[in-house]
Design a protein around this motif. Structure first.
Motif, PDB file in Angstrom:
ATOM      1  N   ALA A 193      -0.670  20.924  34.707  1.00 35.96           N
ATOM      2  CA  ALA A 193      -0.783  20.177  33.451  1.00 35.96           C
ATOM      3  C   ALA A 193      -1.896  19.127  33.549  1.00 35.96           C
ATOM      4  CB  ALA A 193       0.545  19.515  33.106  1.00 35.96           C
ATOM      5  N   ALA A 194      -2.034  18.520  34.727  1.00 40.44           N
ATOM      6  CA  ALA A 194      -3.090  17.521  34.924  1.00 40.44           C
ATOM      7  C   ALA A 194      -4.465  18.156  34.777  1.00 40.44           C
ATOM      8  CB  ALA A 194      -2.943  16.870  36.299  1.00 40.44           C
ATOM      9  N   GLU A 195      -4.599  19.414  35.184  1.00 44.05           N
ATOM     10  CA  GLU A 195      -5.871  20.122  35.017  1.00 44.05           C
ATOM     11  C   GLU A 195      -6.194  20.296  33.531  1.00 44.05           C
ATOM     12  OE1 GLU A 195      -5.749  23.758  37.178  1.00 44.05           O
ATOM     13  OE2 GLU A 195      -5.581  22.794  39.136  1.00 44.05           O
ATOM     14  N   HIS A 196      -5.178  20.542  32.724  1.00 39.34           N
ATOM     15  CA  HIS A 196      -5.393  20.657  31.276  1.00 39.34           C
ATOM     16  C   HIS A 196      -5.936  19.346  30.720  1.00 39.34           C
ATOM     17  CE1 HIS A 196      -2.120  23.995  31.084  1.00 39.34           C
ATOM     18  NE2 HIS A 196      -3.304  24.495  31.360  1.00 39.34           N
ATOM     19  N   SER A 197      -5.316  18.240  31.134  1.00 40.93           N
ATOM     20  CA  SER A 197      -5.741  16.930  30.631  1.00 40.93           C
ATOM     21  C   SER A 197      -7.165  16.611  31.063  1.00 40.93           C
ATOM     22  CB  SER A 197      -4.777  15.845  31.121  1.00 40.93           C
ATOM     23  OG  SER A 197      -3.479  16.052  30.598  1.00 40.93           O
ATOM     24  N   ALA A 198      -7.481  16.903  32.325  1.00 41.21           N
ATOM     25  CA  ALA A 198      -8.832  16.640  32.821  1.00 41.21           C
ATOM     26  C   ALA A 198      -9.861  17.491  32.090  1.00 41.21           C
ATOM     27  CB  ALA A 198      -8.891  16.911  34.324  1.00 41.21           C
ATOM     28  N   LEU A 199      -9.504  18.747  31.830  1.00 41.71           N
ATOM     29  CA  LEU A 199     -10.403  19.642  31.095  1.00 41.71           C
ATOM     30  C   LEU A 199     -10.654  19.124  29.692  1.00 41.71           C
ATOM     31  CD1 LEU A 199     -11.965  22.278  30.668  1.00 41.71           C
ATOM     32  CD2 LEU A 199      -9.784  23.394  30.133  1.00 41.71           C
ATOM     33  N   LEU A 200      -9.602  18.682  29.033  1.00 42.36           N
ATOM     34  CA  LEU A 200      -9.751  18.187  27.668  1.00 42.36           C
ATOM     35  C   LEU A 200     -10.635  16.934  27.639  1.00 42.36           C
ATOM     36  CD1 LEU A 200      -9.079  18.501  24.719  1.00 42.36           C
ATOM     37  CD2 LEU A 200      -6.955  17.226  25.103  1.00 42.36           C
ATOM     38  N   GLU A 201     -10.460  16.044  28.603  1.00 43.81           N
ATOM     39  CA  GLU A 201     -11.295  14.838  28.644  1.00 43.81           C
ATOM     40  C   GLU A 201     -12.762  15.216  28.819  1.00 43.81           C
ATOM     41  OE1 GLU A 201     -10.400  11.891  27.905  1.00 43.81           O
ATOM     42  OE2 GLU A 201      -8.252  12.333  27.810  1.00 43.81           O
ATOM     43  N   ALA A 202     -13.047  16.207  29.658  1.00 46.80           N
ATOM     44  CA  ALA A 202     -14.430  16.639  29.864  1.00 46.80           C
ATOM     45  C   ALA A 202     -14.998  17.283  28.602  1.00 46.80           C
ATOM     46  CB  ALA A 202     -14.504  17.617  31.037  1.00 46.80           C
ATOM     47  N   LEU A 203     -14.162  18.027  27.883  1.00 46.30           N
ATOM     48  CA  LEU A 203     -14.605  18.650  26.641  1.00 46.30           C
ATOM     49  C   LEU A 203     -14.912  17.596  25.573  1.00 46.30           C
ATOM     50  CD1 LEU A 203     -12.069  21.616  26.576  1.00 46.30           C
ATOM     51  CD2 LEU A 203     -14.557  21.832  26.725  1.00 46.30           C
ATOM     52  N   VAL A 204     -14.065  16.585  25.468  1.00 47.49           N
ATOM     53  CA  VAL A 204     -14.286  15.508  24.505  1.00 47.49           C
ATOM     54  C   VAL A 204     -15.594  14.777  24.828  1.00 47.49           C
ATOM     55  CG1 VAL A 204     -13.446  13.268  23.702  1.00 47.49           C
ATOM     56  CG2 VAL A 204     -11.847  15.186  23.941  1.00 47.49           C
ATOM     57  N   ALA A 205     -15.839  14.588  26.124  1.00 46.41           N
ATOM     58  CA  ALA A 205     -17.047  13.860  26.553  1.00 46.41           C
ATOM     59  C   ALA A 205     -18.299  14.723  26.536  1.00 46.41           C
ATOM     60  CB  ALA A 205     -16.827  13.298  27.958  1.00 46.41           C
ATOM     61  N   GLY A 206     -18.139  16.037  26.339  1.00 43.99           N
ATOM     62  CA  GLY A 206     -19.291  16.926  26.324  1.00 43.99           C
ATOM     63  C   GLY A 206     -19.909  17.142  27.688  1.00 43.99           C
ATOM     64  N   GLU A 207     -19.123  16.983  28.747  1.00 44.50           N
ATOM     65  CA  GLU A 207     -19.623  17.144  30.115  1.00 44.50           C
ATOM     66  C   GLU A 207     -19.493  18.615  30.530  1.00 44.50           C
ATOM     67  OE1 GLU A 207     -17.180  14.425  32.228  1.00 44.50           O
ATOM     68  OE2 GLU A 207     -18.200  12.641  31.430  1.00 44.50           O
ATOM     69  N   VAL A 208     -20.477  19.410  30.169  1.00 49.09           N
ATOM     70  CA  VAL A 208     -20.400  20.857  30.357  1.00 49.09           C
ATOM     71  C   VAL A 208     -20.280  21.235  31.830  1.00 49.09           C
ATOM     72  CG1 VAL A 208     -21.559  23.066  29.948  1.00 49.09           C
ATOM     73  CG2 VAL A 208     -21.688  21.247  28.234  1.00 49.09           C
ATOM     74  N   GLY A 209     -21.011  20.548  32.700  1.00 43.62           N
ATOM     75  CA  GLY A 209     -20.928  20.857  34.125  1.00 43.62           C
ATOM     76  C   GLY A 209     -19.527  20.636  34.665  1.00 43.62           C
ATOM     77  N   THR A 210     -18.887  19.549  34.253  1.00 38.54           N
ATOM     78  CA  THR A 210     -17.520  19.270  34.685  1.00 38.54           C
ATOM     79  C   THR A 210     -16.561  20.305  34.122  1.00 38.54           C
ATOM     80  OG1 THR A 210     -18.011  16.897  34.757  1.00 38.54           O
ATOM     81  CG2 THR A 210     -15.691  17.543  34.708  1.00 38.54           C
ATOM     82  N   VAL A 211     -16.778  20.684  32.872  1.00 36.07           N
ATOM     83  CA  VAL A 211     -15.937  21.705  32.244  1.00 36.07           C
ATOM     84  C   VAL A 211     -15.997  22.999  33.044  1.00 36.07           C
ATOM     85  CG1 VAL A 211     -15.661  23.208  30.228  1.00 36.07           C
ATOM     86  CG2 VAL A 211     -16.053  20.752  29.915  1.00 36.07           C
TER      87      VAL A 211
END
Length: 222
Positions: A193-211
Motif C-alpha cells: 500500500a505504501a508503494e501505491h502512495s509513493a507512486l501517486l505522489e510521484a505522479l502528482v509531482a510529475g516526476e517521471v523518472g521516479t514513477v
C-alpha cells in the motif's frame, strides 16, 4: 372489448425473487473469494457445491454459479459430478503473470505520467488511501479489492476500456494463492500500500523518472 382484453392480459412478474437470487449469489461469490485468499479453501483440494452451500447456509445453486465465475477467473476448475478443485499454481506461473502485467501496465503508466495533469492524479487519493486502510486492518480480501481498484483508477485515465478489462483480469488471477507460497502478512500489505502512495505522489509531482523506478519495482515484487 378493450377493457375485457386488458383484463385477460397476464400481470407482470414481480422482480423480487430474481433480485434476491442475484444478491445471494454475489454474497456467496464474495465469501468464496475471501475463503480462497485467506487459505480456507486449499489449492489442490476438491469441494462440493452442496457441502459449501451447507457451510454458507444457502442451496448448492448459488455456490455452483459462483464457482463457475471463479473458474473463469482462474481460481478453480470444474470437475463434472465431483465438484470444484482449487487450482494449484507454481511460483513460476505467478512470476509469468507479474511479467505480463508489467509489459501491459508499465508503458501505459509512463505515458500517463507524461500527459495527465496533476489535478487528475489528485482525484486518485481516496483509492490509494483505501489500500492503506485495508492493509492496516490485515483484511486480505478487502486489500485485494482495493489494490485492483487503485490500479483500475490509474489505468482508467488512459480511456481504454479494453485495457482495463484485460489488466483487471490479469490482476485478479495474480492474486489467487499458490501452493508453497506463504500467504501475505499484514506487513506485506502495508508495504504494498505504501508503494501505491509513493507512486501517486510521484505522479502528482510529475516526476517521471521516479514513477518508472517505482512501477518497475512494484511489479518486480508482485
Amino acid at each position: 372489448m378493450h377493457d375485457a382484453a386488458q383484463a385477460r392480459l397476464p400481470r407482470p412478474r414481480q422482480p423480487g425473487p430474481k433480485v434476491a437470487r442475484h444478491f445471494v449469489r454475489g454474497q456467496v461469490l464474495d465469501a468464496l473469494r475471501a475463503a480462497l485468499l485467506e487459505g480456507e479453501l486449499v489449492p489442490g483440494e476438491i469441494y462440493s457445491g452442496p457441502a459449501l452451500g451447507e457451510r454458507f447456509g444457502v442451496s448448492a445453486t448459488p455456490v455452483r454459479e459462483a464457482m463457475q465465475q471463479l473458474a473463469m477467473e482462474g481460481a478453480v476448475e470444474c470437475l463434472p459430478n465431483r465438484g470444484f478443485r482449487v487450482v494449484v499454481r507454481t511460483p513460476r506461473e505467478l512470476a509469468e503473470l507479474a511479467e505480463v502485467r508489467a509489459l501491459l501496465e508499465v508503458p501505459v503508466m509512463l505515458r500517463l505520467a507524461r500527459t495527465v495533469p496533476p489535478e487528475a492524479w489528485e482525484s486518485l487519493r481516496p483509492a490509494a488511501a483505501a489500500t492503506g486502510e485495508a492493509a492496516a486492518s490485515g483484511d486480505l480480501a478487502g486489500y485485494a479489492e482495493a489494490d485492483r481498484a487503485f490500479h483500475r483508477a490509474v489505468l482508467s485515465l488512459s480511456g481504454n476500456g479494453q485495457l482495463l478489462q484485460v489488466a483487471d483480469d490479469l490482476h485478479r488471477r495474480a492474486q489467487w494463492p499458490s501452493a508453497g507460497v506463504p500467504r501475505l502478512r499484514r506487513a506485506d500489505l502495508v508495504a504494498d500500500a505504501a508503494e501505491h502512495s509513493a507512486l501517486l505522489e510521484a505522479l502528482v509531482a510529475g516526476e517521471v523518472g521516479t514513477v518508472e523506478a517505482l512501477v518497475r519495482e512494484h511489479f518486480a515484487g508482485a
